[in-house]
Design a protein around this motif. Structure first.
Motif, PDB file in Angstrom:
ATOM      1  N   GLN A  30      24.362  -0.298 -67.759  1.00 12.14           N
ATOM      2  CA  GLN A  30      24.125  -1.731 -67.602  1.00 12.14           C
ATOM      3  C   GLN A  30      22.656  -2.012 -67.290  1.00 12.14           C
ATOM      4  O   GLN A  30      22.032  -1.318 -66.486  1.00 12.14           O
ATOM      5  N   THR A  31      22.111  -3.034 -67.907  1.00 14.82           N
ATOM      6  CA  THR A  31      20.717  -3.408 -67.681  1.00 14.82           C
ATOM      7  C   THR A  31      20.541  -4.204 -66.387  1.00 14.82           C
ATOM      8  O   THR A  31      19.419  -4.377 -65.923  1.00 14.82           O
ATOM      9  N   TYR A  32      21.629  -4.677 -65.823  1.00 14.25           N
ATOM     10  CA  TYR A  32      21.556  -5.480 -64.597  1.00 14.25           C
ATOM     11  C   TYR A  32      21.136  -4.592 -63.425  1.00 14.25           C
ATOM     12  O   TYR A  32      21.673  -3.492 -63.250  1.00 14.25           O
ATOM     13  N   PRO A  33      20.200  -5.043 -62.575  1.00 18.04           N
ATOM     14  CA  PRO A  33      19.591  -4.146 -61.592  1.00 18.04           C
ATOM     15  C   PRO A  33      20.297  -4.023 -60.252  1.00 18.04           C
ATOM     16  O   PRO A  33      19.891  -3.201 -59.431  1.00 18.04           O
ATOM     17  N   PRO A 100      25.881  -2.975 -72.866  1.00 18.97           N
ATOM     18  CA  PRO A 100      24.797  -2.865 -71.872  1.00 18.97           C
ATOM     19  C   PRO A 100      24.373  -4.172 -71.212  1.00 18.97           C
ATOM     20  O   PRO A 100      24.007  -4.184 -70.031  1.00 18.97           O
ATOM     21  N   GLU A 101      24.405  -5.286 -71.933  1.00 14.37           N
ATOM     22  CA  GLU A 101      23.935  -6.562 -71.382  1.00 14.37           C
ATOM     23  C   GLU A 101      25.056  -7.356 -70.715  1.00 14.37           C
ATOM     24  O   GLU A 101      24.828  -8.503 -70.296  1.00 14.37           O
ATOM     25  N   SER A 104      24.362  -8.727 -67.059  1.00 13.81           N
ATOM     26  CA  SER A 104      23.187  -9.611 -67.076  1.00 13.81           C
ATOM     27  C   SER A 104      23.506 -10.948 -67.722  1.00 13.81           C
ATOM     28  O   SER A 104      23.132 -12.019 -67.203  1.00 13.81           O
TER      29      SER A 104
END
Length: 314
Positions: A30-33, A100-101, A104
């Motif tokens: 995942q791109t979310y941090p 992945p997004e 986000s």
């Protein structure tokens, strides 16, 4: 710059050895941090626990919870979310895949919504056992609504469950899933949509796996607890309806469930659904006839089987 809100992903595993690596990799990608990842294993009997332990060693940010004994989805999930701290929560079965997004995109939409929105859901791609793309959720279930969706969730199926991102307050108010039920989705939608609004994100965020061992594959199998749970949820919904539109939606649901219950030989549940239909709308002539057939346990299940065969050929 302030840190984005914490999102808790509750990864539910029960005998998902074949799919577990792909599922956990999709969470880690995942791109979310700002993620909290909790893996809950409901006493798998295959090699799932070994894979989870391997991932925990390689990725210390993962937390592993074992239920100690097989409890079922609702209890296992409640154990996970109560151990979490996220402002938003994802109920993620580890035979599915997150794109992945995913997080986000959904958090971004949530941040543009007022606080009376409790759920963001999206489109999904269905995949086979071997991860072959099959079709999109939106191709089969049209017109995903926004806002007050209570009547919609009473009347028809349109939300792909693994696509939901949910405010923590919703689970807190509902006290999580009802652990007395055999499945959670319909009950969660009814209880949450009575108070909270839903927002639709028209993006494919999730891959949902279709396979023979999935919970839904045995929905109308005689003796299973799923249909009995549906009866309970419909009874609750009957006490919540406030408008004529909602009443009509519940009537559609009751007619559908009663038909399928009768045609699959679930005569007790069919009678309960028909009784509820009579309470909500009176007894339509056709369903009065169905009730007589049901009470005499006259088996017309071949009609449903014929219909399903013809539909699947299209």
């Amino acid at each position: 710059m302030p840190q984005p809100p914490l999102v808790s992903i509750i990864c539910l595993c029960y005998n998902h050895e074949r799919f577990l690596r792909e599922a956990l990799d999709s969470v880690l990608a995942q791109t979310y941090p700002n993620l909290e990842i909790i893996v809950v294993d409901d006493c798998s009997t295959d090699g799932s626990v070994g894979i989870i332990q391997e991932y925990v060693q390689r990725h210390p940010q993962l937390r592993f919870i074992s239920t100690g004994r097989n409890m079922g989805n609702t209890k296992a999930f409640n154990m996970g979310w109560r151990a979490s701290k996220g402002q938003f929560i994802i109920d993620f079965a580890t035979d599915d895949v997150l794109l992945p997004e995913r997080v986000s995109q959904q958090v971004k939409l949530f941040q543009d919504l007022p606080p009376d929105y409790g759920v963001v859901y999206s489109d999904a791609e269905y995949i086979s056992d071997n991860s072959v793309p099959l079709h999109l959720h939106s191709q089969k279930y049209k017109a995903a609504p926004d806002g007050d969706v209570f009547a919609e969730v009473l009347g028809r199926y349109f939300i792909c469950p693994p696509t939901m991102l949910i405010r923590r307050e919703v689970y807190e108010e509902l006290h999580g899933y009802d652990e007395a039920l055999a499945y959670e989705d319909f009950d969660f939608w009814v209880r949450s949509a009575r108070k909270y609004k839903y927002a639709y994100l028209p993006q494919v965020t999730t891959q949902r796996r279709l396979h023979n061992s999935s919970l839904s594959s045995g929905w109308y199998r005689q003796g299973n607890k799923l249909l009995a749970s549906t009866v309970i949820v419909c009874s609750r919904a009957a006490e919540m309806i406030q408008t004529e539109q909602e009443r009509e939606a519940l009537v559609r649901r009751l007619k559908y469930e009663a038909r399928h219950a009768y045609l699959t030989g679930n005569f007790n549940e069919a009678e309960q659904l028909l009784q509820l239909l009579e309470q909500v709308a009176g007894m339509p002539f056709l369903y009065g006839f169905v009730r007589q057939l049901n009470r005499h346990k006259i088996d017309l299940g071949f009609l449903r089987r014929l219909y399903l065969r013809l539909r699947n050929r299209q």
